[in-house]
Design an enzyme around this catalytic site. Sequence first.
Site, PDB file in Angstrom:
ATOM      1  N   GLU D  66      57.356 -49.119 -41.877  1.00 40.89           N
ATOM      2  CA  GLU D  66      55.911 -49.261 -42.024  1.00 40.89           C
ATOM      3  C   GLU D  66      55.520 -50.431 -42.919  1.00 40.89           C
ATOM      4  O   GLU D  66      54.576 -51.167 -42.628  1.00 40.89           O
ATOM      5  CB  GLU D  66      55.290 -47.979 -42.575  1.00 40.89           C
ATOM      6  CG  GLU D  66      55.075 -46.879 -41.540  1.00 40.89           C
ATOM      7  CD  GLU D  66      56.270 -45.966 -41.385  1.00 40.89           C
ATOM      8  OE1 GLU D  66      57.334 -46.256 -41.974  1.00 40.89           O
ATOM      9  OE2 GLU D  66      56.142 -44.947 -40.663  1.00 40.89           O
ATOM     10  N   HIS D 135      52.410 -33.795 -43.951  1.00 39.09           N
ATOM     11  CA  HIS D 135      51.826 -34.265 -42.689  1.00 39.09           C
ATOM     12  C   HIS D 135      50.430 -33.697 -42.465  1.00 39.09           C
ATOM     13  O   HIS D 135      50.002 -33.541 -41.328  1.00 39.09           O
ATOM     14  CB  HIS D 135      52.702 -33.852 -41.498  1.00 39.09           C
ATOM     15  CG  HIS D 135      53.866 -34.751 -41.209  1.00 39.09           C
ATOM     16  ND1 HIS D 135      54.819 -35.054 -42.130  1.00 39.09           N
ATOM     17  CD2 HIS D 135      54.225 -35.439 -40.078  1.00 39.09           C
ATOM     18  CE1 HIS D 135      55.732 -35.863 -41.583  1.00 39.09           C
ATOM     19  NE2 HIS D 135      55.386 -36.098 -40.343  1.00 39.09           N
TER      20      HIS D 135
END
Lengths: 306, 306, 328, 328
Positions: D66, D135
């Site tokens: 990322e 998450h």
Amino acid sequence: MALIRAFETRVSELYRDGEIPGFVHTSLGQEAVAAGVCGALREDDYMATTHRGHGHVLAKGADVDGMMAELFGRATGLCGGKGGSMHVADPARGILGANAIVGAGMPLITGAGLSSKLLGQGRVAVAFFGEGAVNQGTFHEALNLCAIWDLPVIFACENNGYAEFSANADMTRVASVAGRTAAYGVHAETVDGNDVAAVHEATDRAVERCRSGEGPVVLELMTYRWHGHYEGDAQPYKPEAEAQEWRDRDPLILAERALVESGAATADELAAVRAAAEARIDAATEAARQAPDPAPEEAFAHVFAG
Amino acid sequence: MALIRAFETRVSELYRDGEIPGFVHTSLGQEAVAAGVCGALREDDYMATTHRGHGHVLAKGADVDGMMAELFGRATGLCGGKGGSMHVADPARGILGANAIVGAGMPLITGAGLSSKLLGQGRVAVAFFGEGAVNQGTFHEALNLCAIWDLPVIFACENNGYAEFSANADMTRVASVAGRTAAYGVHAETVDGNDVAAVHEATDRAVERCRSGEGPVVLELMTYRWHGHYEGDAQPYKPEAEAQEWRDRDPLILAERALVESGAATADELAAVRAAAEARIDAATEAARQAPDPAPEEAFAHVFAG
Amino acid sequence: MSSQAEIVPTRYMEAINLGLADALEEDDRVILLGIDVGAGGGIFTVTRGLHERFGSERVIDTPISEMGYVGAGVGAAMTGLRPIVEIMFMDFISVCLDPIMNQATKLGYMTNGALSVPIVFRMQTGAGRSAGAQHSQSLEAMLAHIPGLKVVMPATVTDARDLLLEAVRDPGPVAYIENRRLYAMKGDLETDPLPLGKARVARPGDDVTVVTWGQTLRDCLKAAETSSASLEVIDLRSLVPLDIETVYRSAERTGRVLVVHEAVQDFGAGAEIAARVGEEVFDLLLAPVRRVATPAVPMPFNPALERSLLPSPEAIAAAAEGLVAEGR
Amino acid sequence: MSSQAEIVPTRYMEAINLGLADALEEDDRVILLGIDVGAGGGIFTVTRGLHERFGSERVIDTPISEMGYVGAGVGAAMTGLRPIVEIMFMDFISVCLDPIMNQATKLGYMTNGALSVPIVFRMQTGAGRSAGAQHSQSLEAMLAHIPGLKVVMPATVTDARDLLLEAVRDPGPVAYIENRRLYAMKGDLETDPLPLGKARVARPGDDVTVVTWGQTLRDCLKAAETSSASLEVIDLRSLVPLDIETVYRSAERTGRVLVVHEAVQDFGAGAEIAARVGEEVFDLLLAPVRRVATPAVPMPFNPALERSLLPSPEAIAAAAEGLVAEGR
Ligand SMILES: Cc1ncc(C[n+]2csc(CCOP(=O)(O)OP(=O)(O)O)c2C)c(N)n1
Ligand SMILES: Cc1ncc(C[n+]2csc(CCOP(=O)(O)OP(=O)(O)O)c2C)c(N)n1
Ligand SMILES: [Mg+2]
Ligand SMILES: [Mg+2]
């Protein structure tokens, strides 16, 4: 190189005298890297650099007045006085900027390489970074991205042996940066970073690879930081003999000697170049001193684009 | 291995039937890695794993009932139902936890290795991670840290060829993970991850190196993910022949065959082991079904330590 | 437990150094990790002498690998050590937020208390020295928004030491945020520490409750000296836990509240204070809760521009007087 | 510019896909980058078909890197492309905050406008499906605190498409935050888009102004249907720019404001709304501004525990009715 030398020497003095605010990191002793790499680039090639980026920015063609004014924080600076030493940029000349986050330039230049490739521009993108930045995850991630996408990116590692106060050898088992790049399947070369001709030639080769679509190249340019990490750092952590050895290999003197030996220039001509550089810096300094601060409302300009 | 196989098979069914909430990633086909590595560890050795960690956690000795109950989110689960499949942990057995952030386990296990070293405990710390996680900066940073500090850490890379839907070969020029570790000056081995004995032996060697202070070791364990990335993923991106080839090398059958051939066990004994595993999972499933949810106030417990 | 019993004038940065030394002294499990915190003594000399005194196994230089070494600190905390990890500039949480946000503060909860993570994330902030947009941010609001993380911001010499010690002794993760503009500030190193989680009335007053933390405490106290209004200045000391009761008690008396901080105002920590006061003290407020903070712009390099954005004693005094004037 | 002129019932996730397709169609410089956004069509199938239609030079699968690919997106935006980078779960800004916070949003300012960074950070959030503590976070408050970043959170099918298109057309960085609990929601895809930066009165009412964004809009509308009080529900659509004027106008009329969001309440974005309303509408408020949001805890896995923490239509209705009851 003479110009960079004169610029950095002056900046060091100006900072000591309190004329330049903020943090300043000079590249004295490393001028051959900047000149050698940038000398092999086109004006529209991209370049991103670090906190120690004055030399790279000047070598890539930034205006000296604009550069000095920026370090003073003036309205006439390359960034209108809002960037400063660690953030100076000149996108019109492909200079995407210095960066105060160690390792941040590599992903950015990956994107520039991606643009060049997707837009079919044939521009090469160069990231300068120190050997200390190699330990950041961004080095690993960006180099891998450039490799799998075959991007025209040169990873120009300026290995000056130290990251702040820490010797490279203490921070990795594999002190050769080029030796760490086999992990990415990319071509790498280690070059004497104090030999401007060698740096230039290696960059020529790297540029050719890039423009022919073979993907990224890592150049490890071995050099040495004369001054402290920041101006004011007395460097107690450096062995005196080591420092002396490198000072004896002053890249500017080596370059001048080579020019004289090859007959390309006379000592007088070179003295004139140095004098001209000094004069140029005198003028830039004076102009920066006289230049106005940005208008107060500039603080609120360009927060959002458009 | 039989227990992991039975566990994962059941979990897959339970998830399909909506009995288990959240995301579930099974390790079917990869059981030899878990059993081989963890079988070579002491109970007080540390282990950290990933989103695909059920097998590792079971092999490291976690209670099957607690494990199944955790996947159901029950109060009797290893984490009281607050962790779930991707966060199951059992610190009393050195299991520092599954982790839903790809690459996050490697820095954590570096710290566990540091503890072991500084406290003089001789404990080895193992991080399981996928080959996809190798492209994260944390792999690079953590491995380098372990190398310079000579930490007793095993980087156990479970190379199952895919990260989600993406083949490893598309995401790096150097598909061999072991081939990427020369950059850190550490010892690395590539091992058939479907051969539990080979994995165990390689781990024995790695553990010995770690305990003798030579620093980290990378084990690349070649295996294959039978199911989709998550339960429900139909895997259109995998060549059928490839999948078949790996299914033909079922690690459990290979292990059983070896045991029979060496005379260590009879086919009947192995059938009994499988049956016992099934029964164990039946019981764990039933217990999990019957177990209560955590009390409502548990939502507010352990936000802060102490 | 402090190594200094008598009251002596000390600099803020020396007090941090004392706190670190005391922490390393009192518990063998304490280690200090960071870039050049060791042999070099820290780029601002804050950790000077600790490496010599405690050795390279306890005061550890790291490569430039924040995600790696901060994460390693978390892992070490999970397994029996009590690390203090330095993030050199607070702006660099951008490269190591994961071990803070997704690991240290969640592992204790996710394991229902089976793991604990006694770690101190030590970092510094502080604009006003032309450090540029990437080295000048005060990001405490981001950290305070993460459940499970305590956030302390010492504003005095005493707190520089005491809050550090409290942070190290805490069984969970604590962000300890220094302000480098205070490094040279001298003050009395008092004994008898206030616990982590208690606000301090730094100066009593009657007209306006001024709530602040970190560097701007100085500015608020200056404003209180010159203002025509009587300001009660509260130093929050920690944002999490938030001693909002002390603020309420004062606000109920003054009826006017001004929140002052160095960070950007929009979506900053001051909003939480304002929202709570607006809710709890609603009936007794004589004027709206107002904020003095930095406008939502990156920090410019030019010193004059930078100064124009930061809260000043004058602006604080003016805002406080404005509150008195508009009060119903 | 939309490829759908007539009003058809569409799912939220299809609308995102349409928006992506329209953006790729209308400007050659637009590219989409992310983990498995390409050939695989996205782990939630949101990007399905785009790779086939626009090719692998425009819809690009990335490694799990990322920091690298988000940073590359920023570099590409600086040099002539208009990338949409996907951060698969919003929680993962923990591993790529630097290109967002220190690069994309600062480079334009630091270069005094010489650089611009037209990039969309596309990410999804949404608790309520036992995705676990790592998450399930809604972190818009962190992003909204970063000067120079626009932050949009579509709550309707139409906005899912239109705000995405507006974000791509914007000359600067925009965080576009989807809520995966809305993916399956059906709605009418309307033409005549509202500009980025305008709030929408989703339902008019007289007693209480309910301010929300993202997923909780649905809950607020449900609450409005059943509540004994008359709720005016405002969908902010974007936190930056913040159309606070629309909130003020409504609050001046109702005298009561409830802010509702899915994110953790403490130091959340709701505090900024409450602080501003408390300041600007001070004289006309009949009751304190209150918030309904998630308590400051990591999200537990167990479905019942998770449900108990998230704002519900019942809790919203109750809070609104409470405001009416306590109004002065
Ligand atoms: C993410 C991050 N971590 C740490 C720093 C502090 N820092 C600034 S320069 C520097 C050393 C960089 O060393 P190297 O990459 O070798 O470059 P050099 O200074 O030698 O040119 C460090 C640690 C930073 N600016 N950013
Ligand atoms: C930081 C981060 N990025 C992306 C993801 C989404 N994700 C979850 S698993 C996975 C693939 C991991 O592949 P690999 O490391 O090979 O492990 P495997 O699933 O094959 O066991 C991805 C991308 C994540 N959880 N965390
Ligand atoms: Mg260096
Ligand atoms: Mg894999």
